[in-house]
Scaffold this motif. Sequence first.
Motif, mmCIF file in Angstrom:
data_model
loop_
_atom_site.group_PDB
_atom_site.id
_atom_site.type_symbol
_atom_site.label_atom_id
_atom_site.label_comp_id
_atom_site.label_asym_id
_atom_site.label_seq_id
_atom_site.Cartn_x
_atom_site.Cartn_y
_atom_site.Cartn_z
ATOM 1 N N ALA A 1 0.823 -1.212 0.000
ATOM 2 C CA ALA A 1 0.000 0.000 0.000
ATOM 3 C C ALA A 1 0.856 1.261 0.000
ATOM 4 C CB ALA A 1 -0.939 -0.007 1.213
ATOM 5 N N ALA B 1 -2.859 5.310 2.858
ATOM 6 C CA ALA B 1 -2.409 3.923 2.662
ATOM 7 C C ALA B 1 -2.795 3.056 3.853
ATOM 8 C CB ALA B 1 -0.897 3.882 2.437
ATOM 9 N N PHE C 1 -5.699 0.286 3.407
ATOM 10 C CA PHE C 1 -5.286 -1.110 3.590
ATOM 11 C C PHE C 1 -6.119 -1.794 4.658
ATOM 12 C CE2 PHE C 1 -2.827 -4.307 5.898
ATOM 13 C CZ PHE C 1 -2.807 -5.279 4.906
ATOM 14 N N ALA D 1 -5.347 -0.986 -1.955
ATOM 15 C CA ALA D 1 -5.042 0.242 -1.207
ATOM 16 C C ALA D 1 -4.066 1.122 -1.989
ATOM 17 C CB ALA D 1 -4.478 -0.101 0.171
#
Length: 166
Positions: free
Chosen positions: A86, A111, A115, A149
């Motif tokens: 990510a 991120a 995620f 992500a």
Amino acid sequence: MKVFAMLIGTVCGAGYLKPAPGTWGSLAALPLAWLLHRSGGFPMLLMMTGALFILGVWATTELTKGKEDHDPSEVVIDEVVGQFIALMPLSWSAWTKGLDILVLWPGWISAFVLFRLFDIWKPGLVGWADRRNDPVGVMLDDVWAGIFAAGGVIVLAGLAHGVFGL
């Protein structure tokens, strides 16, 4: 070997933190990703992500031998690998543009949140990998969550910088 597998699988014990060991594993990945990026940029993060995937399959195999639970909550190496994926768009951007990766802090937050969302929600390929019920599936569902992500991070960066001019 079992101790080594436990250290890898639980990311030096982060997987034993409660509540939500997966979230703790994802949080543990953040300073690790920063250290890897600082020591060798995007290539180092990419290489270590691959190495940790392989080690994660091995550690998960060792830790689940003879057990019914194929994905024990304390095994969080999969979250580290997924979180690294990510973060890859940030590492790539910082590395290619000569930026300090920490100036991209909004991307770090995106991120992390994206995620965790995909890892918990398990849409599409994330859920398919999770249903494999084997060590590869344990690792692979987080790889897919990390890819989704990373895609979200790219889209959000495009909106922030391209559409909104931030």
